[in-house]
Design a protein around this motif. Sequence first.
Motif, PDB file in Angstrom:
ATOM      1  N   ASP A 459      -1.372  10.007  39.823  1.00 14.88           N
ATOM      2  CA  ASP A 459      -0.140   9.377  39.332  1.00 14.88           C
ATOM      3  C   ASP A 459      -0.500   8.264  38.361  1.00 14.88           C
ATOM      4  O   ASP A 459      -0.397   7.083  38.685  1.00 14.88           O
ATOM      5  CB  ASP A 459       0.643   8.833  40.538  1.00 14.88           C
ATOM      6  N   PRO A 460      -0.917   8.652  37.141  1.00 16.29           N
ATOM      7  CA  PRO A 460      -1.393   7.628  36.190  1.00 16.29           C
ATOM      8  C   PRO A 460      -0.307   6.639  35.790  1.00 16.29           C
ATOM      9  O   PRO A 460      -0.619   5.561  35.290  1.00 16.29           O
ATOM     10  CB  PRO A 460      -1.864   8.450  34.981  1.00 16.29           C
ATOM     11  N   TYR A 461       0.939   6.995  36.033  1.00 14.91           N
ATOM     12  CA  TYR A 461       2.037   6.123  35.601  1.00 14.91           C
ATOM     13  C   TYR A 461       2.459   5.151  36.711  1.00 14.91           C
ATOM     14  O   TYR A 461       3.287   4.270  36.497  1.00 14.91           O
ATOM     15  CB  TYR A 461       3.241   6.972  35.159  1.00 14.91           C
ATOM     16  N   GLY A 462       1.924   5.361  37.924  1.00 14.31           N
ATOM     17  CA  GLY A 462       2.247   4.453  39.021  1.00 14.31           C
ATOM     18  C   GLY A 462       3.699   4.530  39.465  1.00 14.31           C
ATOM     19  O   GLY A 462       4.289   3.523  39.871  1.00 14.31           O
ATOM     20  N   LEU A 463       4.282   5.737  39.413  1.00 19.47           N
ATOM     21  CA  LEU A 463       5.705   5.869  39.732  1.00 19.47           C
ATOM     22  C   LEU A 463       5.974   6.319  41.169  1.00 19.47           C
ATOM     23  O   LEU A 463       7.067   6.144  41.676  1.00 19.47           O
ATOM     24  CB  LEU A 463       6.360   6.868  38.762  1.00 19.47           C
ATOM     25  N   LEU A 464       4.985   6.920  41.809  1.00 18.11           N
ATOM     26  CA  LEU A 464       5.214   7.469  43.145  1.00 18.11           C
ATOM     27  C   LEU A 464       5.000   6.398  44.218  1.00 18.11           C
ATOM     28  O   LEU A 464       3.877   5.951  44.434  1.00 18.11           O
ATOM     29  CB  LEU A 464       4.290   8.660  43.390  1.00 18.11           C
ATOM     30  N   ASN A 465       6.079   6.016  44.879  1.00 17.33           N
ATOM     31  CA  ASN A 465       6.035   5.028  45.961  1.00 17.33           C
ATOM     32  C   ASN A 465       5.225   3.790  45.577  1.00 17.33           C
ATOM     33  O   ASN A 465       4.280   3.407  46.284  1.00 17.33           O
ATOM     34  CB  ASN A 465       5.490   5.662  47.252  1.00 17.33           C
ATOM     35  N   PRO A 466       5.608   3.134  44.479  1.00 14.40           N
ATOM     36  CA  PRO A 466       4.812   1.996  44.003  1.00 14.40           C
ATOM     37  C   PRO A 466       4.859   0.812  44.970  1.00 14.40           C
ATOM     38  O   PRO A 466       5.779   0.698  45.785  1.00 14.40           O
ATOM     39  CB  PRO A 466       5.463   1.640  42.671  1.00 14.40           C
ATOM     40  N   GLU A 467       3.865  -0.031  44.877  1.00 15.78           N
ATOM     41  CA  GLU A 467       3.778  -1.282  45.651  1.00 15.78           C
ATOM     42  C   GLU A 467       3.650  -1.048  47.153  1.00 15.78           C
ATOM     43  O   GLU A 467       4.000  -1.903  47.964  1.00 15.78           O
ATOM     44  CB  GLU A 467       4.986  -2.194  45.363  1.00 15.78           C
TER      45      GLU A 467
END
Lengths: 497, 497
Positions: A459-467
């Motif tokens: 997930d290079p964009y960091g969109l899946l369940n971030p933080e």
Amino acid sequence: MNDNAMPSTQSPVSDFAGLMARLKSSIPAHCILSKTEDTRPYECDGLSLYRTLPPVVVLPENEEQIIAVLQGCKAFNVPIVARGAGTGLSGGAMPHAQGILLGVAKLNRIKSIDLQSATAVVQPGVRNLAISEAAAAYGLYYAPDPSSQIACSIGGNVAENSGGVHCLKYGLTIHNVIRARVVTIDGAVVELGSDAPDSPGLDLLAVFIGSEGMLGIVTEVTVRLIPKPARARVIMASFASVETAGQAVTDVIAAGIIPAGLEMMDKRAVHMVEPFVKAGYDLDAAAILLCESDGTGEEVDDEITRMEAVFRKAGATRLQVSRSEQERLIFWAGRKNAFPAAGRVSPDYYCMDGTIPRRHLSRVLSAIEQMEDEYGLRCANVFHAGDGNLHPLIMFDSNLPAEVERAEKFGAAILELCVQVGGTVTGEHGVGIEKINQMCVQFTREELDAFAAVKTAFDPYGLLNPEKVIPTLARCAEYGKMHVHEGDIRFPELPRF
Amino acid sequence: MNDNAMPSTQSPVSDFAGLMARLKSSIPAHCILSKTEDTRPYECDGLSLYRTLPPVVVLPENEEQIIAVLQGCKAFNVPIVARGAGTGLSGGAMPHAQGILLGVAKLNRIKSIDLQSATAVVQPGVRNLAISEAAAAYGLYYAPDPSSQIACSIGGNVAENSGGVHCLKYGLTIHNVIRARVVTIDGAVVELGSDAPDSPGLDLLAVFIGSEGMLGIVTEVTVRLIPKPARARVIMASFASVETAGQAVTDVIAAGIIPAGLEMMDKRAVHMVEPFVKAGYDLDAAAILLCESDGTGEEVDDEITRMEAVFRKAGATRLQVSRSEQERLIFWAGRKNAFPAAGRVSPDYYCMDGTIPRRHLSRVLSAIEQMEDEYGLRCANVFHAGDGNLHPLIMFDSNLPAEVERAEKFGAAILELCVQVGGTVTGEHGVGIEKINQMCVQFTREELDAFAAVKTAFDPYGLLNPEKVIPTLARCAEYGKMHVHEGDIRFPELPRF
């Protein structure tokens, strides 16, 4: 997914309105919830201490719609949080305030059961127990049995690598799922694992199971089914100290026995539960063990005899063996109802989930007892003793903000103690949002970097369940905790930024 | 490792001389081999069909030296191939012509054995069998038992996720290793896994085990030890057809029995082995099964009785149960000596390693029989039947180039057939260089992308065991193979470049 080698050229700005316009053209209107009264039920999972109202909940009906949601979220740079049944205990499914909550509840079909390979192919929204119910006609069942199994989904089980009372013998989700069909953030469909004992290439199924929604969305799972044991019996053994009970656990495993379940409850837990379930628990014991054997009739009788001998030698003060299925269920009723029983004696309770090497059991329990005074809160202890997996139940009143704060600090202190004695901050409930600070205590900067690199690979964009799950170094610096490693204190290097 | 989000700013030019100058200052001279007579023994592993003379072999004596080698290779952009004992069968340890071969043989210390947790901490060069020998004093052993266990190293076992005859019941390396200490290409030391049943965060231990030297170098391993069973007995059963033998395998597992070992040999294998070992194998049988039970005396006798009943019902034409430990070892001798026996009847043999769903056993064996005519080579078949793991032994003469080529093509055809029936191109020997083309057949572009992304997360410079395991898309295009998926033929999309 090769894009991870390059910096993202996407705008970091989310376009939520643009996403909604796109989704309305590809997802039926009845699958999109946006009114507050509809989205409210999704604001938390089983860890209700943490809540965020999701702006939109999408409940797709098939894989194509899941692909559309993921491609849309990628195109418009909108975070996405997946949710199974919402029974998780670490906030893994807690929504993102600017993101989509993607529920898989409508993908709830058991697609096939294959007797020859003893496997079932199921969609992610299928309930854990529904698999065993469907397989019962063939004398088979699905082994992992989290307490929530009547409600929790196999998709959530995959996300959390769920265990249960019987995982000592039958393993966690990872040991009982052989293949997962997954949609990546790019909308690509990949199959991880296979029917073979060892799938070629990197074991991405193992890294996906337990990844808490950070790597992709599962749309289909192949689970292993096993024959239902003909018989099960349980021993209830009392001990005069936690030390002797802990030693008995070690002794039974050292004797070459792998019990179907091996649970411990301390005196406070027994006293909390017994008035509620009236299972005949020994109120004089400092700790009781529940130790189950399953298999053929002969195997079980033989194993029970050997277990009894071990416990007697270890100094058990009372021993009872279930003489009927009804009595077996009564013996278990106390353990299985520990959480509701806690709810009966306290307005709220906070269920922790750490692991420790079994040899430190009494040391950790004494420390927790001291912490009860320090934080002014009571704590009952139930364990998956065979696994060294602790479930301290901290009792508090959520109407008193000071008690909430003390309960959180008490919980954090227990988890950090687990790391200090060589254990871990989570046994089976996942990290989610709950234990993200303790990850700074558990791991070195290099180890957190390795997690982050693999997360970025998917997930290079960091969109899946971030933080969630993997703390940033800034977060660790802010939390100000030292990395503690198997009893040694290591002072952290300065963070990179 | 966060660098993977950015393109490498390093020169793509290797500076081998620069690296050697650096290494000479940090590694003792006796640990660096560069004369041809010293490096020759390292030119291949157990897959001797493929050979590359390494320019330099480094044999570090401790973790600090391994860190120095990795940091040096990164700084000077030089590839690095790790090697345990060199017994691997897929060319995973075949050197790189412009790289360093890093042997871990000198890190061969068993650091500790802990009885309470039943674990041992060992260095990567420790031999598999040496662990069990050291643990024998405590009645414990290390379960995975590859045929090469007398020689192979635990580091190599970790790289290949090795199994063995008993892995049906006791699992592969992944099920028996709980923690690995690993040096990354950046020279960072990370600990993967833990003593807990489920380590927090992503399961990087699982992705590391079986990663064939592509992700890092292991410097220390914690293995699980288990109690030595008091007794073991084996049934030898004859069947009049491969179909009935295959059905008997399914039946025994469907009966809820997990044999300690469950092996099949076809008629050609039996006829090849029997004159050599004289184990009393049934020369009239179309296939024989060896099915072992281990545990306490009572358990074993009970399980053997149930196994016998299943085989009788499945149509076994002859049944023999070992009556002594000596007889048990004789029954196994034929199976265990299948490879040397092949060497006795043929100048060379090529051991394949595919898996198939058990229901396709007879279909695949018939197809292999037809291929014998097509390729003009004989093939004997031994299997880990319980796992559906095939080991066809293709016999050829390496002095005849045409036979070598036919043997390679025969092997590739078998592996692709495995994929066609829903199996995999490797069961337990790894991909290495041997099956890299078949990876194009096994996986979709998206799945290979996922492997490459995780590889890049650990090794953004592509220096660790390059050109192995994960084929580039260009390679797949050149190989010209379609991705075949569980019996369906899917035409591949055009490669990206």
